[in-house]
Design an enzyme around this catalytic site. Sequence first.
Site, PDB file in Angstrom:
ATOM      1  N   LYS A   1       2.985   9.645   8.475  1.00  0.00           N
ATOM      2  CA  LYS A   1       1.987   9.507   9.535  1.00  0.00           C
ATOM      3  C   LYS A   1       2.388  10.053  10.913  1.00  0.00           C
ATOM      4  O   LYS A   1       1.757  10.961  11.413  1.00  0.00           O
ATOM      5  CB  LYS A   1       1.550   8.047   9.635  1.00  0.00           C
ATOM      6  CG  LYS A   1       0.703   7.643   8.431  1.00  0.00           C
ATOM      7  CD  LYS A   1       0.026   6.312   8.604  1.00  0.00           C
ATOM      8  CE  LYS A   1      -1.063   6.086   7.592  1.00  0.00           C
ATOM      9  NZ  LYS A   1      -0.692   5.304   6.422  1.00  0.00           N
TER      10      LYS A   1
ATOM     11  N   ASP B   1       9.189   2.677   1.905  1.00  0.00           N
ATOM     12  CA  ASP B   1       8.000   3.426   2.316  1.00  0.00           C
ATOM     13  C   ASP B   1       7.832   3.213   3.816  1.00  0.00           C
ATOM     14  O   ASP B   1       7.333   2.181   4.260  1.00  0.00           O
ATOM     15  CB  ASP B   1       6.777   2.926   1.538  1.00  0.00           C
ATOM     16  CG  ASP B   1       5.493   3.648   1.944  1.00  0.00           C
ATOM     17  OD1 ASP B   1       5.491   4.308   2.997  1.00  0.00           O
ATOM     18  OD2 ASP B   1       4.490   3.517   1.215  1.00  0.00           O
TER      19      ASP B   1
ATOM     20  N   PHE C   1       0.857  -1.184   0.000  1.00  0.00           N
ATOM     21  CA  PHE C   1       0.000   0.000   0.000  1.00  0.00           C
ATOM     22  C   PHE C   1       0.889   1.228   0.000  1.00  0.00           C
ATOM     23  O   PHE C   1       1.713   1.407   0.890  1.00  0.00           O
ATOM     24  CB  PHE C   1      -0.939   0.048   1.216  1.00  0.00           C
ATOM     25  CG  PHE C   1      -1.829   1.272   1.176  1.00  0.00           C
ATOM     26  CD1 PHE C   1      -2.957   1.298   0.377  1.00  0.00           C
ATOM     27  CD2 PHE C   1      -1.512   2.412   1.905  1.00  0.00           C
ATOM     28  CE1 PHE C   1      -3.755   2.440   0.300  1.00  0.00           C
ATOM     29  CE2 PHE C   1      -2.309   3.557   1.834  1.00  0.00           C
ATOM     30  CZ  PHE C   1      -3.436   3.561   1.024  1.00  0.00           C
TER      31      PHE C   1
HETATM   32  C1  PLP Z   1      -0.944   5.547   5.010  1.00  0.00           C
HETATM   33  C2  PLP Z   1       0.100   5.103   4.078  1.00  0.00           C
HETATM   34  C3  PLP Z   1       0.364   5.800   2.877  1.00  0.00           C
HETATM   35  C4  PLP Z   1      -0.489   6.957   2.424  1.00  0.00           C
HETATM   36  O1  PLP Z   1      -0.430   8.039   3.282  1.00  0.00           O
HETATM   37  P1  PLP Z   1      -1.515   9.251   3.134  1.00  0.00           P
HETATM   38  O2  PLP Z   1      -1.047  10.250   4.129  1.00  0.00           O
HETATM   39  O3  PLP Z   1      -2.852   8.671   3.430  1.00  0.00           O
HETATM   40  O4  PLP Z   1      -1.406   9.733   1.732  1.00  0.00           O
HETATM   41  C5  PLP Z   1       1.414   5.365   2.102  1.00  0.00           C
HETATM   42  N1  PLP Z   1       2.167   4.312   2.453  1.00  0.00           N
HETATM   43  C6  PLP Z   1       1.951   3.632   3.598  1.00  0.00           C
HETATM   44  C7  PLP Z   1       2.841   2.492   3.943  1.00  0.00           C
HETATM   45  C8  PLP Z   1       0.901   3.984   4.436  1.00  0.00           C
HETATM   46  O5  PLP Z   1       0.675   3.285   5.547  1.00  0.00           O
END
Ligand code: PLP
Length: 387
Positions: A243, A214, A127
């Site tokens: 986050k 990521d 994701f």
């Molecule tokens: C939440 C998340 C995203 C996206 O972040 P947003 O702030 O919602 O755009 C991307 N990569 C990972 C691993 C995530 O957990």
Amino acid sequence: MSALMQTYARLPVTFSHGEGVYLYDSEGRRYLDGISGIAVNGLGHAHPAVTRAIREQADKLVHTSNLYRIESQEQLAAALADVSGMESCFFGNSGAEANEAAIKLARLHGHRRGVKKPAIIVLDGAFHGRTLATLSATGNRKIQAGFEPLVAGFIRAPRDDAEALRQIAANNPDVVAVLLEPIQGEGGVRPLDGDYLGEVRQICDDHGWLLMLDEVQTGNGRTGTYFACEGLGLVPDVITTAKGLANGVPIGACLARGEAAHTLGAGQHGSTYGGNPLVCAAALAVISTITSEGLCDNATAMGNIITETLMADAAAPKIREIRGRGLMIGIELQRDCGELVTRALDAGLLINVTAGNTVRLLPPLVINEAEARELAEGVARLIRDFD
Ligand SMILES: *Cc1c(COP(=O)(O)O)cnc(C)c1O
């Protein structure tokens, strides 16, 4: 309410305020927060250091744009370089934007090497966000369906399969980078194998690919080190994060080192709000609190307490597996358990279920021992009573 696009299946509760690991609803009911606004409120709610930083900055200046130098943005980049070992930083406003920056950086890196159609390897179950490029990188058809044509230039590979990467390398001269989450979050709290990650690093080195992690969810102390790669002994070329970085003020960051640190030049990327004085003040307060109060170590210790409490409970036979690291915990049950979210809410607990059958816990890093036990015992009770 009805004027909103119906993009979320929301729970029937509204919170009015919070303190530490607790949230209070509009009727004054208290909830133990086991999800932290999806790994955002690492310092819990109304943390005095963050409140003070936001308040003091708002009194002075909220925004100027990146037409001008921003001292706190430079300080934040230095603080992030310090905790990550990276050398440079670009600021956006979300996780998806952090990944967009990484994807653009990788493509530019490819073009500089004469690759006309640069491709990025991404994994099954990944994701990476909801913008067009990041949903194309995401390994979940439900997130992509209806939004075709997807952005080209991503090659999907199975998780934990280094041989598959070698085969892609042998057949595809256009690859320029690998993008992956060290622990897949939305995909069900799935840590990638440590040996596999070491092999990925080697394969990237062998082919001049960038290793891009990521760490939008795994970063900022969540897994027991400031970034998860540190705990894995892995040195990537690019880290994206968001986050937990400013405890709820929107921010995303793309960090890079080596050649990648200097790839994007003037005019090649930008964001109007990115790294504005308000968010940088909040993020600086977050980083200094995480490091000075030992919250990475607390994440490891409290994560162990939660896992041990669950395994020692009568609920244990109903648990297929507990995965994760620190305070990023996935509890996979024998069957789908989405309804546990509302049962937990009724019991005053905020939890999340991902990948159908996995309870996901992402409590604030400031959680203490008594609160960790309260959370684990509450979840254990829900699992015990789940027939
Ligand atoms: C939440 C998340 C995203 C996206 O972040 P947003 O702030 O919602 O755009 C991307 N990569 C990972 C691993 C995530 O957990």
